[in-house]
Scaffold this motif. Sequence first.
Motif, mmCIF file in Angstrom:
data_model
loop_
_atom_site.group_PDB
_atom_site.id
_atom_site.type_symbol
_atom_site.label_atom_id
_atom_site.label_comp_id
_atom_site.label_asym_id
_atom_site.label_seq_id
_atom_site.Cartn_x
_atom_site.Cartn_y
_atom_site.Cartn_z
ATOM 1 N N ILE A 1 9.581 -2.300 3.759
ATOM 2 C CA ILE A 1 8.827 -3.455 4.249
ATOM 3 C C ILE A 1 7.352 -3.101 4.399
ATOM 4 C CG2 ILE A 1 8.522 -5.003 6.226
ATOM 5 C CD1 ILE A 1 11.566 -4.802 6.647
ATOM 6 N N THR A 2 7.082 -1.927 4.973
ATOM 7 C CA THR A 2 5.697 -1.512 5.183
ATOM 8 C C THR A 2 4.954 -1.351 3.857
ATOM 9 O OG1 THR A 2 6.369 -0.344 7.201
ATOM 10 C CG2 THR A 2 4.223 0.204 6.288
ATOM 11 N N ASP A 3 5.629 -0.743 2.861
ATOM 12 C CA ASP A 3 4.984 -0.562 1.552
ATOM 13 C C ASP A 3 4.709 -1.907 0.893
ATOM 14 O OD1 ASP A 3 4.904 2.167 1.718
ATOM 15 O OD2 ASP A 3 6.779 2.486 0.634
ATOM 16 N N THR A 4 5.639 -2.847 1.025
ATOM 17 C CA THR A 4 5.440 -4.170 0.426
ATOM 18 C C THR A 4 4.262 -4.877 1.078
ATOM 19 O OG1 THR A 4 7.818 -4.346 -0.032
ATOM 20 C CG2 THR A 4 6.541 -6.375 -0.118
ATOM 21 N N LEU A 5 4.184 -4.810 2.408
ATOM 22 C CA LEU A 5 3.067 -5.446 3.107
ATOM 23 C C LEU A 5 1.750 -4.735 2.792
ATOM 24 C CD1 LEU A 5 4.689 -6.148 6.593
ATOM 25 C CD2 LEU A 5 4.455 -7.684 4.650
ATOM 26 N N ARG A 6 1.796 -3.423 2.648
ATOM 27 C CA ARG A 6 0.579 -2.676 2.302
ATOM 28 C C ARG A 6 0.089 -3.079 0.908
ATOM 29 N NH1 ARG A 6 2.401 2.126 3.271
ATOM 30 N NH2 ARG A 6 1.666 2.202 5.417
ATOM 31 N N GLY A 7 1.027 -3.324 0.002
ATOM 32 C CA GLY A 7 0.642 -3.811 -1.315
ATOM 33 C C GLY A 7 -0.106 -5.123 -1.228
ATOM 34 N N GLY A 8 0.333 -6.001 -0.303
ATOM 35 C CA GLY A 8 -0.369 -7.259 -0.103
ATOM 36 C C GLY A 8 -1.770 -7.063 0.431
ATOM 37 N N VAL A 9 -1.940 -6.084 1.304
ATOM 38 C CA VAL A 9 -3.275 -5.795 1.847
ATOM 39 C C VAL A 9 -4.202 -5.314 0.726
ATOM 40 C CG1 VAL A 9 -4.577 -4.298 3.396
ATOM 41 C CG2 VAL A 9 -2.410 -5.296 4.158
ATOM 42 N N TYR A 10 -3.679 -4.441 -0.137
ATOM 43 C CA TYR A 10 -4.487 -3.992 -1.277
ATOM 44 C C TYR A 10 -4.860 -5.166 -2.178
ATOM 45 C CZ TYR A 10 -3.518 0.917 -0.184
ATOM 46 O OH TYR A 10 -3.450 2.154 0.422
ATOM 47 N N GLU A 11 -3.901 -6.092 -2.347
ATOM 48 C CA GLU A 11 -4.196 -7.287 -3.141
ATOM 49 C C GLU A 11 -5.367 -8.055 -2.543
ATOM 50 O OE1 GLU A 11 -1.498 -10.103 -4.918
ATOM 51 O OE2 GLU A 11 0.187 -8.841 -4.291
ATOM 52 N N ALA A 12 -5.364 -8.174 -1.212
ATOM 53 C CA ALA A 12 -6.424 -8.932 -0.548
ATOM 54 C C ALA A 12 -7.802 -8.345 -0.842
ATOM 55 C CB ALA A 12 -6.174 -8.967 0.957
ATOM 56 N N HIS A 13 -7.856 -7.042 -1.078
ATOM 57 C CA HIS A 13 -9.130 -6.375 -1.365
ATOM 58 C C HIS A 13 -9.357 -6.197 -2.870
ATOM 59 C CE1 HIS A 13 -9.778 -5.672 2.870
ATOM 60 N NE2 HIS A 13 -8.620 -5.051 2.987
ATOM 61 N N GLY A 14 -8.458 -6.738 -3.680
ATOM 62 C CA GLY A 14 -8.615 -6.636 -5.125
ATOM 63 C C GLY A 14 -8.343 -5.254 -5.683
ATOM 64 N N GLN A 15 -7.622 -4.415 -4.939
ATOM 65 C CA GLN A 15 -7.333 -3.048 -5.369
ATOM 66 C C GLN A 15 -5.999 -3.038 -6.123
ATOM 67 O OE1 GLN A 15 -7.776 -1.651 -1.217
ATOM 68 N NE2 GLN A 15 -9.310 -0.206 -1.992
ATOM 69 N N VAL A 16 -6.078 -3.322 -7.410
ATOM 70 C CA VAL A 16 -4.882 -3.541 -8.218
ATOM 71 C C VAL A 16 -4.033 -2.278 -8.344
ATOM 72 C CG1 VAL A 16 -4.063 -4.118 -10.530
ATOM 73 C CG2 VAL A 16 -5.917 -5.433 -9.498
ATOM 74 N N ALA A 17 -4.653 -1.162 -8.684
ATOM 75 C CA ALA A 17 -3.896 0.076 -8.890
ATOM 76 C C ALA A 17 -3.150 0.486 -7.624
ATOM 77 C CB ALA A 17 -4.833 1.194 -9.341
ATOM 78 N N GLN A 18 -3.841 0.395 -6.472
ATOM 79 C CA GLN A 18 -3.198 0.761 -5.209
ATOM 80 C C GLN A 18 -2.075 -0.214 -4.855
ATOM 81 O OE1 GLN A 18 -6.378 0.556 -5.867
ATOM 82 N NE2 GLN A 18 -7.644 2.049 -4.739
ATOM 83 N N ALA A 19 -2.288 -1.498 -5.125
ATOM 84 C CA ALA A 19 -1.249 -2.496 -4.845
ATOM 85 C C ALA A 19 -0.013 -2.229 -5.694
ATOM 86 C CB ALA A 19 -1.785 -3.906 -5.107
ATOM 87 N N ALA A 20 -0.216 -1.976 -6.985
ATOM 88 C CA ALA A 20 0.918 -1.700 -7.877
ATOM 89 C C ALA A 20 1.671 -0.458 -7.421
ATOM 90 C CB ALA A 20 0.426 -1.541 -9.315
ATOM 91 N N GLU A 21 0.953 0.565 -7.004
ATOM 92 C CA GLU A 21 1.605 1.792 -6.545
ATOM 93 C C GLU A 21 2.397 1.547 -5.258
ATOM 94 O OE1 GLU A 21 3.177 5.309 -6.718
ATOM 95 O OE2 GLU A 21 1.855 4.507 -8.285
ATOM 96 N N ALA A 22 1.852 0.722 -4.361
ATOM 97 C CA ALA A 22 2.563 0.408 -3.124
ATOM 98 C C ALA A 22 3.858 -0.352 -3.429
ATOM 99 C CB ALA A 22 1.670 -0.415 -2.199
ATOM 100 N N TYR A 23 3.788 -1.320 -4.336
ATOM 101 C CA TYR A 23 4.991 -2.078 -4.705
ATOM 102 C C TYR A 23 6.010 -1.172 -5.396
ATOM 103 C CZ TYR A 23 2.389 -6.352 -3.672
ATOM 104 O OH TYR A 23 1.674 -7.345 -3.050
ATOM 105 N N ARG A 24 5.505 -0.257 -6.218
ATOM 106 C CA ARG A 24 6.411 0.670 -6.892
ATOM 107 C C ARG A 24 7.074 1.595 -5.878
ATOM 108 N NH1 ARG A 24 2.930 2.657 -9.934
ATOM 109 N NH2 ARG A 24 3.129 1.157 -11.637
ATOM 110 N N SER A 25 6.316 2.021 -4.888
ATOM 111 C CA SER A 25 6.861 2.884 -3.840
ATOM 112 C C SER A 25 7.895 2.146 -2.998
ATOM 113 C CB SER A 25 5.729 3.396 -2.945
ATOM 114 O OG SER A 25 6.226 4.148 -1.873
ATOM 115 N N ALA A 26 7.662 0.845 -2.772
ATOM 116 C CA ALA A 26 8.626 0.053 -2.004
ATOM 117 C C ALA A 26 9.963 -0.007 -2.715
ATOM 118 C CB ALA A 26 8.074 -1.354 -1.772
#
Length: 631
Positions: free
Chosen positions: A528-553
């Motif tokens: 859950i935390t990784d999925t929400l963190r991916g959303g936070v990265y999305e909010a800042h336009g950080q695509v690579a970090q968001a994708a990695e967070a979703y992959r980690s989730a």
Amino acid sequence: MHLKLISPTRVQPTWLALAGIFLLGLALRLYCLDCHSLWFDETASIEVAQRGLKAILTDRFGWMQVQTPLHYLIVWLSIQPVDPTASAALVRLPSALAGSLSILVIYGIGRQVFGRLQGLIAALLLALSAVHLNYSQDVRPYAMLTLLTGLSVYCLLKADSTGKAVWWAAFAIVTVTNIANSYNVLTLVLPALAPYLLWVLWKVWRSSRTREEGLRRLIAPALSLAFTGLASLLALSDLLQVPRTAPDLKQLPATAPLASIKELTAWFTQFGMGGETEHTLQAIFLLVAVAGTYAALRLRKRNGGYLCWLFMIIPPVLLSILSTTNVVYQRYALFTMLFYFLLISNGVAAILSALRMAAMRLGFSAFAARRAIVMIIIIVFSLPFGYGVYSRSTDYTQSSLVYRPDLRSVSTYLSERARSDDAVIFAGWDPTVSNFYWKGTPPAAVYSMMDPMLFERHAKGSLYWVVSFDFDLPEAMAHDTRWIEVAHFERITLYREVRPDVDLAASMERFTARLGEAHNPDRQMQQITDTLRGGVYEAHGQVAQAAEAYRSAGTFFPIGGEYLRTAQGFAAHDEPDKAWRDTLMSKSMQPETPELHQWMADMLNGRGMEDEAGVEAEIARALRSKVISRK
């Protein structure tokens, strides 16, 4: 002229005991039908039923195809007199009645295969089973599946013992009704019943003195099987329309089938005690069931023992095989509980017999010894089940026996307090159920924490966080000074903060950071935390970090594809809000899926949100490239 005096008919003690057990079970299942909120699976059944008869039969897609039309038709009938948002009693009533009638059915099976005493003991255990009681108050098909499976077996036993065509006809009708109620009949019930059914047919043929007599006696069974087979083929063709992944036996550990049997029997004997006490009791009941099997073999009641173990082995083994590539739950095999309890009851009867013989050797009369020992043993074996019922009713909020987050009270609470300029954010639970109680007119703007559209939104009033994670929140969150109001409900905590013109994305970032501060986070919380963190990265336009967070989730439950197909179905039926809702549910289950993010990009484009759509499309490409590189 002589008058013949007729004494009143004497009621058999067995029937009095059975009537008492049935009424006890009925009272427990009718009690408090509307005490607790409908949960997500229940509202899903109601939502399908509310679409109407035509849609039930023709507009079934995604998770709407998980159940057969008959289940939805029963729900549709039950919601006509009373709005389920006002009272859940009527919509839960069919399950309650099915659960109660199963008490009579298990007695009938027990009487046929083992004896009256065993039937009564099994009926008492079922009446007091907290697990069975739970699904007897659930707007899902499992209580009905258990009833119809037991009734089908009873009709087969009567057809075997009497040879009458009427029982073969009854077997076919009940089995076809069961197939129409749940697909689990095709995948779990019929495979367990088939060996016994074939053996019954073989007995009919072997017991015939001539070939002509054998063919004549097989007419009724053949017609019964033809009717059942035709219904099975029709249901199978419908089932195969649902995209599924074939089981992968290479992923099946050698010990998985045995572990599945052990887990299922332990699940049947849950009492809410937890810890070593409950584990010990579960082991004792399993040993008693083994003793019941031995007694069946020794006392020439092999047919009953074989029948029970067919249901105790085949369904859990099939569940373990299906679980290699699909999501399966123990509730799919709830019907197996009947046969486990029958084995336990036969074991209890064997213990009674041994104790009675020992008492007689000590000089007690047979009648006195039997009566005293029967009462003592039945009470002893019933006590854990009685405790389970007590635990379920008195400690409902924390009981491991039932899961009913109180979204109804949360909806009422927010309706009375939230204003139009506030925002309600659901964390850990999709807002579907509350929207169900609000009838689509919430008191404020409502979001899921999975929703990328909240990144650009600002709330001028309060923020209400509806938190329903099934674990304790970290201390840093519980004592956060930003909360000016905290309200507790069954399995839900509601936090309120006031910030003028607050950025929801920034608030979500703080919330996610608090979750990350939990000590020794388990896999569920980490996902859950990784999925929400991916959303936070999305909010800042950080695509690579968001994708990695979703992959980690990774995958929380591998049914994200099912929700995605449902979302696409709603979109095709011009229901964009429901389509977006199920898209977010898919994200909460499997955020690492590239197809999901591409679908989200397409939907956001359709809503005129090009910037957000572009980010989702880039995330989809990043996830695909990683998948390709892994190959």
